[in-house]
Structure formats: C-alpha cells, structure tokens
Design a protein around this motif. Structure first.
Motif, PDB file in Angstrom:
ATOM      1  N   LEU A 226       0.836  -1.195   0.000  1.00  0.00           N
ATOM      2  CA  LEU A 226       0.000   0.000   0.000  1.00  0.00           C
ATOM      3  C   LEU A 226       0.873   1.248   0.000  1.00  0.00           C
ATOM      4  O   LEU A 226       2.021   1.219   0.445  1.00  0.00           O
ATOM      5  CB  LEU A 226      -0.920   0.023   1.224  1.00  0.00           C
ATOM      6  CG  LEU A 226      -1.976  -1.085   1.325  1.00  0.00           C
ATOM      7  CD1 LEU A 226      -2.670  -1.032   2.679  1.00  0.00           C
ATOM      8  CD2 LEU A 226      -3.002  -0.948   0.196  1.00  0.00           C
TER       9      LEU A 226
ATOM     10  N   LEU B  90      -5.033   9.045   2.479  1.00  0.00           N
ATOM     11  CA  LEU B  90      -5.629   7.932   1.764  1.00  0.00           C
ATOM     12  C   LEU B  90      -4.630   6.793   1.675  1.00  0.00           C
ATOM     13  O   LEU B  90      -3.441   7.021   1.428  1.00  0.00           O
ATOM     14  CB  LEU B  90      -6.032   8.340   0.340  1.00  0.00           C
ATOM     15  CG  LEU B  90      -7.159   9.365   0.176  1.00  0.00           C
ATOM     16  CD1 LEU B  90      -7.214   9.837  -1.274  1.00  0.00           C
ATOM     17  CD2 LEU B  90      -8.498   8.762   0.584  1.00  0.00           C
TER      18      LEU B  90
ATOM     19  N   VAL C 233      -3.824   3.596  -0.649  1.00  0.00           N
ATOM     20  CA  VAL C 233      -4.160   3.068  -1.973  1.00  0.00           C
ATOM     21  C   VAL C 233      -3.210   1.931  -2.298  1.00  0.00           C
ATOM     22  O   VAL C 233      -2.192   1.735  -1.622  1.00  0.00           O
ATOM     23  CB  VAL C 233      -4.051   4.178  -3.043  1.00  0.00           C
ATOM     24  CG1 VAL C 233      -4.959   5.351  -2.705  1.00  0.00           C
ATOM     25  CG2 VAL C 233      -2.611   4.659  -3.200  1.00  0.00           C
TER      26      VAL C 233
ATOM     27  N   VAL D 151      -5.211  10.978  -8.401  1.00  0.00           N
ATOM     28  CA  VAL D 151      -6.007   9.770  -8.213  1.00  0.00           C
ATOM     29  C   VAL D 151      -7.467  10.081  -8.509  1.00  0.00           C
ATOM     30  O   VAL D 151      -7.898  11.238  -8.490  1.00  0.00           O
ATOM     31  CB  VAL D 151      -5.859   9.194  -6.787  1.00  0.00           C
ATOM     32  CG1 VAL D 151      -4.443   8.728  -6.528  1.00  0.00           C
ATOM     33  CG2 VAL D 151      -6.287  10.204  -5.733  1.00  0.00           C
TER      34      VAL D 151
ATOM     35  N   ILE E  79     -11.540   9.132  -7.653  1.00  0.00           N
ATOM     36  CA  ILE E  79     -12.484   8.551  -6.697  1.00  0.00           C
ATOM     37  C   ILE E  79     -13.866   8.561  -7.346  1.00  0.00           C
ATOM     38  O   ILE E  79     -14.420   9.618  -7.652  1.00  0.00           O
ATOM     39  CB  ILE E  79     -12.517   9.354  -5.375  1.00  0.00           C
ATOM     40  CG1 ILE E  79     -11.128   9.376  -4.734  1.00  0.00           C
ATOM     41  CG2 ILE E  79     -13.545   8.760  -4.416  1.00  0.00           C
ATOM     42  CD1 ILE E  79     -11.035  10.260  -3.489  1.00  0.00           C
TER      43      ILE E  79
ATOM     44  N   ASN F  78     -10.265   3.772   4.117  1.00  0.00           N
ATOM     45  CA  ASN F  78     -10.323   5.226   4.027  1.00  0.00           C
ATOM     46  C   ASN F  78     -11.666   5.745   4.515  1.00  0.00           C
ATOM     47  O   ASN F  78     -12.678   5.657   3.803  1.00  0.00           O
ATOM     48  CB  ASN F  78     -10.068   5.658   2.578  1.00  0.00           C
ATOM     49  CG  ASN F  78      -8.696   5.240   2.091  1.00  0.00           C
ATOM     50  OD1 ASN F  78      -7.685   5.536   2.719  1.00  0.00           O
ATOM     51  ND2 ASN F  78      -8.657   4.528   0.970  1.00  0.00           N
TER      52      ASN F  78
ATOM     53  N   GLY G 152     -12.783   2.633  -2.895  1.00  0.00           N
ATOM     54  CA  GLY G 152     -11.800   2.436  -3.953  1.00  0.00           C
ATOM     55  C   GLY G 152     -11.179   3.743  -4.407  1.00  0.00           C
ATOM     56  O   GLY G 152     -11.885   4.742  -4.561  1.00  0.00           O
ATOM     57  N   VAL G 153      -9.881   3.736  -4.604  1.00  0.00           N
ATOM     58  CA  VAL G 153      -9.145   4.883  -5.131  1.00  0.00           C
ATOM     59  C   VAL G 153      -8.222   4.350  -6.209  1.00  0.00           C
ATOM     60  O   VAL G 153      -7.455   3.409  -5.950  1.00  0.00           O
ATOM     61  CB  VAL G 153      -8.327   5.603  -4.037  1.00  0.00           C
ATOM     62  CG1 VAL G 153      -7.579   6.797  -4.619  1.00  0.00           C
ATOM     63  CG2 VAL G 153      -9.215   6.038  -2.876  1.00  0.00           C
ATOM     64  N   SER G 154      -8.271   4.922  -7.406  1.00  0.00           N
ATOM     65  CA  SER G 154      -7.438   4.415  -8.484  1.00  0.00           C
ATOM     66  C   SER G 154      -6.456   5.497  -8.953  1.00  0.00           C
ATOM     67  O   SER G 154      -6.809   6.685  -8.994  1.00  0.00           O
ATOM     68  CB  SER G 154      -8.286   3.933  -9.666  1.00  0.00           C
ATOM     69  OG  SER G 154      -9.123   4.968 -10.124  1.00  0.00           O
TER      70      SER G 154
END
Length: 359
Positions: free
Chosen positions: A254, A264, A266, A279, A281, A300, A354-356
């Motif tokens: 992570l 955060l 991720v 990122v 969201i 988160n 989720g965070v990408s």
C-alpha cells in the motif's frame, strides 16, 4: 500570468447552432467535453479559423484574431495554432523525419521555440525516424502528428480527439506521452475528448458542451464535483484528486497519500515520497455513515460535510461532500439519504471503498 483565450461565436449550420461566449486559461490543458454532436469540433475549427461563423470574436489577451463586427480576420496560417486531427493527417510519402521537418519549416528560424531533438525525445520518436506512416501503429502516428504540430512552434495546441481512433490498449500507450507533454511543455492546449478517463487524466480545466452551448466551465476538479451536471449521472461519475506520496507500507503493498482532506491508503504506487500523483475517486465507491465504524474492511474513512444533493433516477441521489477543501461525490439511494437524514450542512463520514491511480 498567461493571457486568457476569449471567444464568442454564433455559428448556424442547418438545424445545429453553436452559441458560446467563454474564456479559458492561457496555460495547461482545457478539455472540451460533451457527447457526439455537442459542438466540440465546430468550436475548435472556429478557433483555428477553418470555419467562418456568422458572428465571431476571438482574442488572446489583448490581441484580437477575429472580430466579425469590424471585419478583422487573421487567417488560419497566421494565428499561430498547431492543430492535431483525429487521424493525424501525416504525409504518407514522407518519412517520420521528413514529416517532423515539415513542422519546423512552417516557422522562420528566428521564431522557432521548439527544437527537433527535445521533441523527438519527449515523444519517444527516435526509433521511428526512418519509417513511413504506413509502417506505424495508430498511436505512433498520433505521436508523430503531435511532434509535427509542436515543431511549428504554436502559441496554442488544438487537439481534436487525437485518441478517438485507438483502442484502450493503444490509448494507454500514448497517454503517458500526453501527460509528459503537459508537464514539460509550457504550451496551452485545447483538447477535445468524449472519454471521461482521458479527460480526467490530462485536463486542468473543463469546458462542458451540450447542444452547442457551454453548460459548465471551470477547474476540472470543481466541475466534476457538481452533482447537478450530466456528468454526475453516469456510472463512471468521479472526481480527480491531487495528492502527495508520504509513505510506503511495503508489508501490505500500500501507499499512503496526503491531501487537504486527510490521508488515503491506496494500492502500491511506484513513486518516491514527496512526489505528486493524481487519483480518481468514483461516486459509486463512496458510502456515508453518521459515525466512523469501529471495525471495517474499508481503509479510508474521512470526516465530511454535505454541500449539495441532487436526486437522480431509479431512487438514487448524488451527494457532494467537502473534505476540508477537497470535493468528492457519493452515490447513495434516496432511502439511505432519508434514514441518515442527509441534508446540506450535515456532518458525517465518507467511506471510500476504492481509489485508483490516474496513470
């Protein structure tokens, strides 16, 4: 401060009418976004001087390029705009090197602001220089087209859906080059796209068009977080957040990020501490709670204040949340909103599932 680009057009063709009056920043990437037929390409062609609208005004700072009231019109070749078309429009009988040289020849040597070697390195064109367009992939052709436009030393780069003809794999191959162009070349870009992911990755500013009208404009993060706009009704509704890498949790693969709303966790990002990342969201990945859960698999969980609510179809709502200066969206059902008594000003907790990474 870079000069703003101000344009005002009324342009009717058949049943369609473009009617816009806007200003966009003279720096960074401004995305022209909207569904097919919204007027994006018509607007770009008016800016380039390739179409003559019924009424027109275009100025960069104090320099007027088009004013239909006075009859002043600077022709396309004298506007200093570089134009990248959907298909690249390379000369098929010329090698990559010769196509690039054509861009250089368009500008007198004393006015050239871009040199060949840095542009070739920026876009990774070195191995392609002796090849011809027929030997190139779609992504390679577009990189050459961008390079040729840059070498004409434009004051502004106009890009008309340069990735539209590419599949997702080839888009992902060329997007890092566009991001590098954004970071390393101090050149304003007006960029047409209908791809939300593409827009969110590279744009700073957003001009949202619908039926020939500008329905919203402003910094990308602000416009994406407006729940009343059509963008928030899509399944992919999302905001972009710029954050700083502050630690790596190698044991769990992570990365810990810091932004104005807190921290955060991720999936691992291969970037050094203190580097900035962008990122995404998604609204669908944010749920709400009145109190922070004592035990949860969601990593988160951040305090938030409700700024606005908008009812959508199928019993759903989109909620705009403020996380200490950063706006995000949450999509919840109207029943959940009623049970939690969610209203403007409510203080609660955003659970971000989720965070990408946008890269």
């Amino acid at each position: 401060m870079s000069a703003q680009i101000h344009f005002r057009y009324r342009h009717r063709r058949g049943e369609f009418e473009l009617l816009v009056d806007s200003q966009v920043p003279g720096k960074g990437v401004t995305a022209l976004f909207g569904r097919s037929g919204s007027g994006k390409t018509s607007l770009l062609r008016c800016l380039a001087g390739l179409e003559r609208p019924d009424e027109a005004y275009l100025a960069i700072g104090d320099e007027v390029l088009h004013d239909s009231r006075s009859g002043h019109f600077v022709p396309p070749e004298e506007r200093g705009f570089g134009y990248v078309f959907q298909e690249g429009a390379l000369f098929p009988h010329l090698s990559v090197a010769a196509n690039l040289a054509y861009g250089l020849k368009r500008t007198p040597a004393a006015q050239q602001r871009q040199a060949l070697a840095p542009v070739v390195e920026l876009l990774g064109l070195g191995p392609l220089m002796q090849q011809y367009p027929a030997q190139l992939s779609g992504g390679e052709k577009q990189r050459v087209a961008i390079g040729r436009a840059l070498l004409s030393s434009p004051r502004t780069l106009l890009m008309d859906e340069p990735l539209a003809a590419l599949d997702r794999q080839h888009k992902n191959e060329i997007l890092p080059y566009l991001e590098r162009l954004h970071r390393e070349v101090a050149l304003p870009v007006l960029y047409i796209t209908h791809d939300p992911q593409e827009m969110t990755r590279i744009a700073d500013h957003l001009l949202l068009l619908d039926s020939g009208r500008v329905i919203a404009q402003g910094p990308l993060d602000e416009v994406l977080a407006r729940p009343e706009l059509p963008l928030s009704r899509t399944e992919d509704a999302a905001v972009a957040v710029t954050a700083t890498v502050i630690a790596q949790e190698t044991e769990f693969d992570l990365t810990r990020l810091a932004f104005s709303g807190g921290e955060l966790l991720v999936g691992r990002i291969d970037a050094p501490v203190t580097s900035q990342v962008r990122v995404q969201i998604h609204a669908r990945d944010v749920s709400l709670a009145l109190t922070p859960p004592a035990q949860s698999s969601i990593l988160n969980i951040l305090p938030a204040r409700v700024v606005a609510l908008e009812s959508h179809d199928r019993g759903r709502m989109v909620v705009r949340l403020d996380l200490e200066g950063t706006a995000i969206l949450a999509r919840i059902t109207r029943k959940s909103a009623a049970q939690l008594a969610v209203r403007e000003g409510s203080q609660l907790f955003a659970q971000i599932k989720g965070v990408s990474l946008l890269a």
